[in-house]
Write a protein that holds these residues in place. Structure first.
Motif, short mmCIF file in Angstrom:
data_model
loop_
_atom_site.label_atom_id
_atom_site.label_comp_id
_atom_site.label_asym_id
_atom_site.label_seq_id
_atom_site.Cartn_x
_atom_site.Cartn_y
_atom_site.Cartn_z
N THR A 98 0.84 -1.20 0.00
CA THR A 98 0.00 0.00 0.00
C THR A 98 0.86 1.24 0.00
O THR A 98 1.68 1.44 0.91
CB THR A 98 -0.91 0.01 1.24
OG1 THR A 98 -1.67 -1.19 1.29
CG2 THR A 98 -1.85 1.21 1.21
N PRO A 99 0.72 2.11 -1.01
CA PRO A 99 1.47 3.37 -0.99
C PRO A 99 1.14 4.16 0.27
O PRO A 99 -0.01 4.29 0.66
CB PRO A 99 0.95 4.10 -2.25
CG PRO A 99 0.50 3.01 -3.17
CD PRO A 99 -0.07 1.94 -2.26
N GLY A 100 2.19 4.67 0.89
CA GLY A 100 2.00 5.42 2.14
C GLY A 100 2.13 4.57 3.38
O GLY A 100 2.23 5.08 4.49
N LYS A 101 2.13 3.23 3.21
CA LYS A 101 2.29 2.33 4.35
C LYS A 101 3.62 1.58 4.21
O LYS A 101 4.59 1.91 4.89
CB LYS A 101 1.11 1.37 4.47
CG LYS A 101 -0.16 2.02 5.02
CD LYS A 101 -1.23 0.98 5.31
CE LYS A 101 -2.39 1.57 6.11
NZ LYS A 101 -3.09 2.63 5.40
N ASN A 102 3.67 0.57 3.34
CA ASN A 102 4.94 -0.15 3.17
C ASN A 102 5.59 0.13 1.82
O ASN A 102 6.62 -0.45 1.49
CB ASN A 102 4.76 -1.65 3.38
CG ASN A 102 3.76 -2.25 2.42
OD1 ASN A 102 2.87 -1.58 1.94
ND2 ASN A 102 3.92 -3.52 2.14
N LEU A 103 4.99 1.02 1.02
CA LEU A 103 5.60 1.53 -0.20
C LEU A 103 5.68 3.05 -0.08
O LEU A 103 4.64 3.73 -0.12
CB LEU A 103 4.78 1.13 -1.44
CG LEU A 103 4.94 -0.30 -1.95
CD1 LEU A 103 3.93 -0.56 -3.08
CD2 LEU A 103 6.35 -0.57 -2.45
N ASP A 245 7.43 -4.91 6.61
CA ASP A 245 6.81 -4.48 7.86
C ASP A 245 6.67 -2.95 7.81
O ASP A 245 7.65 -2.23 7.88
CB ASP A 245 7.66 -4.91 9.05
CG ASP A 245 7.02 -4.59 10.39
OD1 ASP A 245 6.04 -3.82 10.42
OD2 ASP A 245 7.50 -5.11 11.42
N ALA A 246 5.43 -2.47 7.72
CA ALA A 246 5.18 -1.03 7.60
C ALA A 246 5.58 -0.26 8.86
O ALA A 246 5.74 0.97 8.81
CB ALA A 246 3.71 -0.77 7.29
N GLU A 247 5.76 -0.97 9.97
CA GLU A 247 6.13 -0.29 11.22
C GLU A 247 7.62 -0.42 11.53
O GLU A 247 8.10 0.14 12.50
CB GLU A 247 5.31 -0.86 12.39
CG GLU A 247 3.81 -0.62 12.26
CD GLU A 247 3.49 0.85 12.03
OE1 GLU A 247 4.01 1.70 12.78
OE2 GLU A 247 2.73 1.15 11.09
N SER A 265 5.87 6.34 10.28
CA SER A 265 5.23 5.11 9.83
C SER A 265 3.71 5.28 9.92
O SER A 265 3.21 6.21 10.57
CB SER A 265 5.67 3.92 10.68
OG SER A 265 5.15 4.04 11.99
N ALA A 266 2.97 4.38 9.27
CA ALA A 266 1.51 4.47 9.27
C ALA A 266 0.97 4.45 10.70
O ALA A 266 0.07 5.23 11.05
CB ALA A 266 0.92 3.33 8.45
N GLY A 267 1.51 3.56 11.53
CA GLY A 267 1.06 3.47 12.92
C GLY A 267 1.38 4.72 13.69
O GLY A 267 0.57 5.21 14.50
N ASP A 268 2.57 5.28 13.47
CA ASP A 268 2.96 6.51 14.16
C ASP A 268 2.11 7.70 13.71
O ASP A 268 1.81 8.60 14.51
CB ASP A 268 4.44 6.81 13.92
CG ASP A 268 5.36 5.89 14.70
OD1 ASP A 268 4.87 5.26 15.66
OD2 ASP A 268 6.54 5.77 14.34
#
Length: 416
Positions: A98-103, A245-247, A265-268
């Motif tokens: 997903t662009p913005g998460k792990n791309l 791992d997106a995080e 990161s997405a979570g942050d």
């Protein structure tokens, strides 16, 4: 060292997957762009037998002590067909997610484009078409020195030249109308692990035997595409970074190898947005306002869904969302300071990362309620007998543990 699959331990040679422009550069100024799903999909389609134009593949196998065990380098199309398909699977995974998460599209600082900078080094590597052995060795050394991984891993790099076909206004590709050449390298780092122990069937002896454990190349944990591909052309000022791992974006590795600043990161980003709302509203952080914020973001996402690039929120836009959601001017007076302290003055947040617009969730220590995002009007809070209660309007069929029940108010109405 020339590639010889027999030099790999066990079946690394067959790559059994343990899981199933300088002149061509279209950008004349330093602008910030992100590769869209369409951009990524167009390059990903090249990693197939039908459209493949990869010129060369190189690799370096590294053991757990960070020693180079063997290397490969050869024309990609000279590979056996079975191995080629395994490589395609690995390479395509580096462009999946997903662009913005792990791309993440990362922008190079201007200093990195000067002689000796990280971008300048990658540009020389690309322009060498992976045929300069000294450059390759330096590239491997940089990865080995900065990639934190416990165990063996394989570094793979391919070089490709894509003759970008022209397109009509209605999106039809014209293969004979190309006026753009996109030359790139795609790099991925794959764990190499022992296969699991087990029993196997020996067809020759017609018996079941203990399976021989061998070394297996897994799908990549990390990788990048350089340069980025934007607006169907070369973007020398950016690279597309992949993290399984997106995080865990491997900050140190990205900083030393690519020299690009990483976004949150997405979570942050989600945690930052939640903290920002809580600190801005303080004691006025009530359900109605949070519900209004969710509704506003859902509306914006719906209006933006046809756009190729993701919906990005900067400080000004987040402040406008809060104002439209009923946050008082008094509370907004301190918003800028809260934003700078929490996210950073120039930070931007992806709408898809900060709130789930596909559902509305209310959570207590003992109860979790999920509501369709377009029906948040069914939930409200009321003070009943001195206690704040969550009231849910029951419309239509109601099921409890899969059993259709009738609301008590419906029964009372029938009795009356």
């Amino acid at each position: 060292m020339n590639y010889n699959k027999n030099t790999f331990p066990a079946d690394i040679g067959s790559l059994l997957i343990s899981l199933p422009e300088r002149a061509q550069n279209k950008k004349q100024s330093k602008e910030v762009h992100s590769m869209t799903k369409q951009d990524i999909s167009e390059i990903k389609k090249l990693l197939t037998p039908k459209k493949c134009s990869i010129t060369r593949i190189c690799g370096c196998y590294v053991d757990g002590e960070k020693n180079k065990k063997t290397e490969l380098k050869q024309a990609f199309l000279a590979l056996p067909e079975e191995e080629m398909f395994k490589y395609f699977e690995i390479l395509r995974k580096t462009l999946s997610g997903t662009p913005g998460k792990n791309l993440l599209t990362l922008d190079f600082p201007l200093a990195s484009e000067e002689e000796g900078g990280t971008q300048e080094f990658l540009l020389r590597l690309r322009d060498s078409k992976l045929k300069d052995d000294a450059l390759l060795e330096e590239f491997y050394d940089r990865i080995i020195a900065n990639y934190e991984y416990v165990g063996n891993f394989l570094i793979l790099a391919v070089h490709d030249v894509y003759d970008v076909p022209g397109r009509t206004t209605d999106g039809i590709e014209m293969e004979d109308a190309s006026d753009e050449i996109y030359e790139y390298i795609l790099v991925c780092i794959c764990p190499v692990e022992l296969s699991k122990p087990g029993l196997s069937y020996n067809a020759v002896e017609n018996t079941f035997q203990n399976r021989v454990r061998d070394w297996v190349v897994s799908l990549p944990e990390t990788g990048f595409l350089f340069p980025a591909f934007h607006d169907r052309g070369t973007d020398l000022h950016s690279t597309l970074f992949y993290s399984k791992d997106a995080e865990d974006l491997k900050d140190g590795f990205v900083d030393q190898l690519l020299g690009c600043p990483l976004p949150l990161s997405a979570g942050d980003q989600m945690e930052t947005f939640h903290t920002l709302i809580e600190e801005t509203l303080g004691e006025d952080c009530h359900m109605e306002i949070v519900k209004n914020i969710h509704d506003k973001l859902t509306e914006m996402a719906q209006e933006h869904k046809e756009e190729p690039e993701p919906l990005v929120l900067d400080k000004k836009e987040v402040k406008a969302i809060l104002a439209d959601s009923g946050v008082s001017n008094e509370k907004l007076e301190h918003f800028d300071r809260h934003y700078d302290d929490t996210a950073g003055e120039t930070a931007s947040l992806l709408a898809s990362n900060v709130m789930n617009t596909r559902t509305f969730e209310v959570k207590t220590p003992d109860v979790i309620i999920k509501v369709s995002p377009d029906r948040t009007d069914l939930i409200e809070t009321r003070n009943i007998n001195g206690r704040e209660c969550l009231v849910i309007q029951l419309d239509g069929n109601v099921e409890v543990n899969g059993i259709t029940v009738r609301a008590s108010c419906q029964e009372a109405a029938e009795e009356d």
